[in-house]
Design a protein around this motif. Structure first.
Motif, PDB file in Angstrom:
ATOM      1  N   ALA A   5       0.873  -1.192   0.000  1.00  0.00           N
ATOM      2  CA  ALA A   5       0.000   0.000   0.000  1.00  0.00           C
ATOM      3  C   ALA A   5       0.900   1.229   0.000  1.00  0.00           C
ATOM      4  CB  ALA A   5      -0.879  -0.012   1.240  1.00  0.00           C
ATOM      5  N   VAL A   6       0.622   2.153  -0.895  1.00  0.00           N
ATOM      6  CA  VAL A   6       1.496   3.321  -1.071  1.00  0.00           C
ATOM      7  C   VAL A   6       0.698   4.604  -0.829  1.00  0.00           C
ATOM      8  CG1 VAL A   6       3.039   4.536  -2.659  1.00  0.00           C
ATOM      9  CG2 VAL A   6       2.857   2.043  -2.778  1.00  0.00           C
ATOM     10  N   ILE A   7       1.116   5.356   0.181  1.00  0.00           N
ATOM     11  CA  ILE A   7       0.453   6.624   0.494  1.00  0.00           C
ATOM     12  C   ILE A   7       1.441   7.743   0.161  1.00  0.00           C
ATOM     13  CG2 ILE A   7      -0.610   8.038   2.314  1.00  0.00           C
ATOM     14  CD1 ILE A   7      -2.201   5.486   1.858  1.00  0.00           C
ATOM     15  N   ASP A   8       1.042   8.582  -0.772  1.00  0.00           N
ATOM     16  CA  ASP A   8       1.942   9.627  -1.285  1.00  0.00           C
ATOM     17  C   ASP A   8       1.544  10.989  -0.701  1.00  0.00           C
ATOM     18  OD1 ASP A   8       3.601  11.229  -2.744  1.00  0.00           O
ATOM     19  OD2 ASP A   8       2.972  10.477  -4.714  1.00  0.00           O
ATOM     20  N   VAL A   9       2.349  11.473   0.228  1.00  0.00           N
ATOM     21  CA  VAL A   9       2.050  12.759   0.883  1.00  0.00           C
ATOM     22  C   VAL A   9       2.574  13.932   0.043  1.00  0.00           C
ATOM     23  CG1 VAL A   9       2.407  14.129   2.987  1.00  0.00           C
ATOM     24  CG2 VAL A   9       2.132  11.654   3.156  1.00  0.00           C
ATOM     25  N   GLY A  10       3.587  13.685  -0.747  1.00  0.00           N
ATOM     26  CA  GLY A  10       4.302  14.762  -1.448  1.00  0.00           C
ATOM     27  C   GLY A  10       3.418  15.608  -2.353  1.00  0.00           C
ATOM     28  N   ILE A  11       3.715  16.887  -2.363  1.00  0.00           N
ATOM     29  CA  ILE A  11       3.079  17.806  -3.316  1.00  0.00           C
ATOM     30  C   ILE A  11       4.224  18.566  -3.984  1.00  0.00           C
ATOM     31  CG2 ILE A  11       1.523  19.770  -3.642  1.00  0.00           C
ATOM     32  CD1 ILE A  11       0.148  19.046  -1.030  1.00  0.00           C
ATOM     33  N   ASN A  12       4.430  18.315  -5.249  1.00  0.00           N
ATOM     34  CA  ASN A  12       5.541  18.964  -5.956  1.00  0.00           C
ATOM     35  C   ASN A  12       5.035  19.506  -7.279  1.00  0.00           C
ATOM     36  OD1 ASN A  12       7.700  17.597  -4.161  1.00  0.00           O
ATOM     37  ND2 ASN A  12       6.576  15.854  -5.000  1.00  0.00           N
ATOM     38  N   ARG A  13       5.544  20.671  -7.631  1.00  0.00           N
ATOM     39  CA  ARG A  13       5.173  21.232  -8.923  1.00  0.00           C
ATOM     40  C   ARG A  13       6.361  21.054  -9.878  1.00  0.00           C
ATOM     41  NH1 ARG A  13       0.562  23.573 -10.371  1.00  0.00           N
ATOM     42  NH2 ARG A  13      -0.270  23.977  -8.301  1.00  0.00           N
ATOM     43  N   THR A  14       6.104  20.456 -11.036  1.00  0.00           N
ATOM     44  CA  THR A  14       7.187  20.234 -12.004  1.00  0.00           C
ATOM     45  C   THR A  14       7.424  21.523 -12.798  1.00  0.00           C
ATOM     46  OG1 THR A  14       5.620  19.488 -13.653  1.00  0.00           O
ATOM     47  CG2 THR A  14       6.617  17.786 -12.281  1.00  0.00           C
ATOM     48  N   ALA A  15       8.495  21.527 -13.598  1.00  0.00           N
ATOM     49  CA  ALA A  15       8.857  22.721 -14.368  1.00  0.00           C
ATOM     50  C   ALA A  15       7.715  23.150 -15.290  1.00  0.00           C
ATOM     51  CB  ALA A  15      10.121  22.443 -15.172  1.00  0.00           C
ATOM     52  N   ASP A  16       6.944  22.175 -15.802  1.00  0.00           N
ATOM     53  CA  ASP A  16       5.831  22.542 -16.701  1.00  0.00           C
ATOM     54  C   ASP A  16       4.525  22.803 -15.942  1.00  0.00           C
ATOM     55  OD1 ASP A  16       5.442  19.937 -16.016  1.00  0.00           O
ATOM     56  OD2 ASP A  16       5.327  19.133 -18.062  1.00  0.00           O
ATOM     57  N   GLY A  17       4.632  22.961 -14.614  1.00  0.00           N
ATOM     58  CA  GLY A  17       3.478  23.402 -13.833  1.00  0.00           C
ATOM     59  C   GLY A  17       2.567  22.285 -13.353  1.00  0.00           C
TER      60      GLY A  17
END
Ligand code: NDP
Length: 287
Positions: A228-240
């Protein structure tokens, strides 16, 4: 894709419905839960987060107010604001939106935040509440880890006896997350930037919590089939584009269940903030 997609929006709306029932019961006792959000500066992401919190609070009947302070604020201004809100009977929960402007260093920020009354510390960051979590006593728990636990529960992921790996050791996510998993009888490993053989550690996990802040960092071959994978990360890539810490498309091919970004952990964080505010208001009603 083989993994079950965990729908954070749906589960968050269920949590908000539960909160709304409690808010209605409180209003019959003459108590309207109150949340004060302190927003210092003009960080665009913080503005969006605060607006969402205010909007969601309104939806469940919580009276939310945002106190805006300038980017150039003096630390004393923040202290005075916190003291005033501590003394305000109508305010059940106080949240200072992070990050604070850069001229307030981390140690100073922590010392100011520690002046929030622990009974109004709905972010669960006060040392007293962190200590209560460690001791297994009731107190406010940080909203994101609480939300992650609920996502696991609603997805029928069993923690007892399973191996959990938390990647990230921040006070707001990684550390409380690890303690909640431990309290749920998982065997917990906390990884961080100095962890050696990180991929091998992650591969051992039945439950993976990614709270790193690096776009698509966790790859398919790090993940044990069925985990089970819980992804907390919030990241904005170069293309938004908004992406998590997990390479979603490839990991979804091997995981048993996975949260998307957006629409996974994010809505749960707000839902559990509202839950904490309502708990604080219930204590006021019982006084
Ligand atoms: P922090 O920056 O405070 O912590 C990041 C953690 O990741 C640190 O413990 C750091 O290790 C670890 N780390 C960094 N690089 C590596 C690496 N290469 N290998 C292993 N570990 C690494 O972030 P937060 O905990 O506040 O947030 C984490 C992410 O979650 C961010 O993307 C944030 O935006 C997001 N977030 C999302 C929320 C939501 O509601 N969905 C709520 C809160 C956060 P070390 O301690 O050694 O530096």
């Amino acid at each position: 894709m083989t993994a079950v997609k965990i729908d954070g929006r749906l589960i968050a709306s269920k949590v908000r419905d539960e909160v709304n029932v409690r808010v209605q019961a409180l209003s019959k006792q003459g108590v309207v839960p109150g949340l004060a959000v302190v927003l210092a500066g003009d960080d665009p992401a913080s503005q969006v987060y605060v607006r969402n919190k205010e909007r969601m609070a309104g939806r469940v009947g919580i009276n939310a107010q945002t106190i805006r302070l300038p980017e150039t604020l003096e630390p004393s201004q923040l202290r005075e604001t916190i003291h005033r809100l501590n003394a305000d009977e109508a305010v059940d929960g106080i949240l200072v939106q992070l990050p604070l402007p850069g001229h307030i260093d981390a140690a100073l920020a922590t010392s100011i935040l520690n002046e929030i009354d622990p009974a109004k510390d709905v972010d669960g960051l006060h040392p007293l509440n962190l200590g209560r979590l460690l001791a297994g006593e009731p107190g406010f728990v940080a909203c994101t880890p609480s939300g992650c636990m609920r996502l696991l529960k609603e997805s029928d992921v069993i923690c007892r006896g399973r191996r959990a790996v938390v990647i990230g050791r921040s006070t707001i996510v990684g550390k409380p997350m690890a303690h909640l998993l431990l309290a749920a009888d998982a065997t917990v490993t906390i990884c961080h930037s100095r962890t050696q053989d990180l991929a091998d550690r992650v591969r051992e996990a039945d439950i993976i919590i990614a709270a790193v802040g690096r776009p698509e960092f966790i790859k398919r071959d790090w993940v044990k089939p069925g985990a089970a994978v819980i992804d907390v990360g919030i990241n904005r890539t170069a293309d938004g584009k908004l992406v998590g810490d997990v390479a979603y498309d490839e990991v979804a091919e091997v995981a048993g269940a996975i949260t998307p970004v957006p629409g996974g952990v994010g809505p749960m964080t707000i839902a559990y903030l509202l839950d904490n505010v309502t708990r604080a208001a219930a204590r006021r009603a019982n006084r």
